[in-house]
Scaffold this active site. Structure first.
Site, PDB file in Angstrom:
ATOM      1  CG  HIS A 185      -1.745   0.920   1.219  1.00 14.69           C
ATOM      2  ND1 HIS A 185      -2.064   1.573   2.303  1.00 14.69           N
ATOM      3  CD2 HIS A 185      -2.400   1.816   0.246  1.00 14.69           C
ATOM      4  CE1 HIS A 185      -2.825   3.156   2.105  1.00 14.69           C
ATOM      5  NE2 HIS A 185      -3.506   3.276   1.357  1.00 14.69           N
ATOM      6  CD  GLU A 227      -0.295   0.975   6.294  1.00 12.25           C
ATOM      7  OE1 GLU A 227      -0.659   1.677   7.026  1.00 12.25           O
ATOM      8  OE2 GLU A 227      -1.012   0.924   4.787  1.00 12.25           O
ATOM      9  CG  ASN A 233      -6.190   4.548   5.123  1.00 13.44           C
ATOM     10  OD1 ASN A 233      -6.395   5.458   4.934  1.00 13.44           O
ATOM     11  ND2 ASN A 233      -6.577   3.880   3.386  1.00 13.44           N
TER      12      ASN A 233
END
Length: 534
Positions: free
Chosen positions: A140, A152, A190
């Protein structure tokens, strides 16, 4: 011959991923079903690399390599042929990803590893859909990919350890700082950032202007940009989709979406690109325009007679501040214009506050209550002088000890609050003006984020260092959530969450079990030498 990476999806993220892969010396096949978008992405990548070469940030040889080793195609089989890695960056739809990975599995060599750039969908489910769960991992990236240092790496439930290690090595080859986490909805950044946005949105719904919330978080918590302006830039609709995903996956009220934000998205008020969001964006201007004016106070002459009530650390610190500013504190009963009623942990603050007022015997003084969890309205009512009581707190002294939240009760006089504001201005301190809020702005937002970090740590999502590193790099925050907690004090965080839950009745403030256990075990943070860190 350079190793080949296939990047599937040529939108903003896909083009950015392709660019950093080229810069790292990989051959890149960029694939998309939209030929026009592909060509736009190709031109954008080469233009950005050309500018980097002009500025001396990229060698001519690296630029020539990128030009020679970037191919674009609408043919998935052509992109997949002979590739070491497939990095998928299509839109956030599990149905679309299932279909894509099913086709990729039949097209790619057995040794090809699959990496999804999803920002929160299940890597385990994607791996199963692609028929090679052991060779599927999350990778990510953050937008803009060439500039953001973080990536990530997400382990699916069946991802081989070797593939995780290879993904870490790939991220490092691309010049990124890598953090590793388990397969949990929205991963680290997130997920842990949800409370920041949700608390900011909740404060807005309570009538606090967006500019006040953002300014408080920038000045008081060392955020690079306030959460509401950040939401406008990234897209309020995108943030809502992320929130709805984790709420749907977990059912936890900590992630319950804001009704106000749902209304805004339905009305097309999705942020900067739409011209309307939490701020307005007039055509031809990049500067956000507040939709609601901040609270203003009358401009008054700064008081010269200031008293400090209390004998603890905070009281001594304030007397020193006033001395340095040429305003030596006076005795409480010596005609003080403003009385700063300081707070020490464990104190019966209500009794101390009322005793201070009785001792002052001054019907003209303004009393600033400095208990961050106290009620301005209640103390005003109990004192019989509600118009003369204001709230004053420095939410995170370790970040900015010259920033304050000045809060007004229902009957606080504008002149009384203005006198305290004039004192802050005389001291060259920054402040925001708010109505009475449970725990204020900064402490409320930060403690909610610390709590989510504690939940993530409790669940084994990632290590403390990776959690904090991800939030610092992914969101440009001054500290990671666990660092904020250790600096503020885990007992203070827990007390704040318990207070918020009691005041609001909202289960989203339920403290993580780990947080409560740490406090009971005396692991309170930096002051005790042990907290989330030793």
């Amino acid at each position: 011959m350079a190793d080949k990476i296939a990047v599937i999806g040529s939108g903003t993220m896909g083009a950015g991923i392709a660019q950093v892969c080229l810069q790292a010396g990989f051959a890149v096949a960029l694939q998309d079903v939209n030929g026009a978008q592909l060509e736009t992405a190709r031109q954008q990548i080469l233009r950005f690399l050309g500018r980097a070469a002009e500025k001396g940030q990229l060698s001519q040889a690296a630029l020539d390599f990128a030009r020679a080793n970037l191919s674009v195609t609408t043919d998935l089989a052509e992109a997949a042929a002979g590739t070491a890695w497939v990095i998928e960056a299509i839109f956030e739809s599990m149905d679309a990803k299932r279909d894509l990975y099913g086709r990729l599995n039949s097209l790619c060599p057995p040794q090809t590893r699959f990496a999804s750039n999803t920002s929160g969908l299940s890597i385990s489910e994607i791996g199963a859909a692609g028929g090679r769960p052991a060779r599927t991992v999350g990778l990510h990236f953050f937008n803009p990919v060439p500039l953001m240092r973080l990536v990530e790496v997400v382990r699916g439930s069946e991802t081989d350890r070797q593939v995780v290690d290879e993904a870490i090595a790939l991220g490092e080859q691309l010049g990124k700082t890598v953090v590793v986490c388990g397969d949990s909805p929205n991963f680290i950044v997130n997920r842990i950032n949800r409370p920041v946005y949700l608390e900011a949105q909740g404060l807005l719904a309570e009538g606090v202007p967006a500019a006040t919330i953002d300014r408080a978080m920038v000045l008081g918590a060392s955020f690079k940009m306030g959460p509401l302006q950040t939401s406008d830039l990234s897209g309020i609709n995108i943030g809502l989709a992320v929130t709805e995903n984790i709420f749907r996956e977990t059912g936890d009220p900590r992630f319950r979406p804001s009704p106000l934000v749902r209304q805004m998205v339905r009305a097309g008020q999705t942020g900067k690109r739409a011209g309307k969001g939490f701020y307005l964006y007039p055509p031809g201007s990049d500067a956000p325009v507040p939709r609601q004016a901040e609270r203003s106070l009358p401009t008054l002459t700064a008081p010269n007679r200031i008293a400090v009530a209390g004998e603890g650390h905070e009281a001594r610190r304030w007397r020193g501040k006033l001395e340095q500013a040429g305003l030596p504190s006076v005795e409480i009963g010596d005609g003080a214009e403003v009385v700063l009623v300081t707070y020490e942990p464990g104190q019966d603050y209500a009794s101390f506050f009322l005793e201070t007022i009785r001792a002052a015997q001054n019907e003209a003084a303004i009393y600033a209550m400095m208990n961050p969890l106290g009620s301005v309205g209640e103390m005003g009512y109990r004192s019989g002088q509600p118009e003369r009581v204001v709230g004053l707190q420095c939410p995170l002294p370790f970040v900015h000890d010259k920033f304050f939240e000045l809060s007004l009760g229902l009957e606080t006089s504008q002149e009384g609050a203005g006198l305290v504001a004039a004192m802050l201005a005389r001291l060259d301190y920054k402040y925001v003006v708010t109505p009475e809020l449970a725990a204020g702005i900064v402490r409320r937002v930060i403690c909610a984020m610390v709590n989510e970090g504690a939940f993530a740590l409790q669940e084994g999502l990632a290590s403390p260092a990776d959690i904090d590193q991800a939030m610092r790099l992914g969101m440009n925050y001054g500290l990671g959530p666990l660092e904020y907690g250790d600096r503020l004090g885990l007992d203070v965080v827990l007390a704040t969450l318990d207070h918020l839950q009691a005041e609001t009745g909202d289960p989203r403030y339920r403290p993580a079990t780990l947080l409560r256990q740490y406090v009971r075990a005396g692991r309170l943070g930096q002051d005790t030498g042990r907290g989330f860190y030793d």
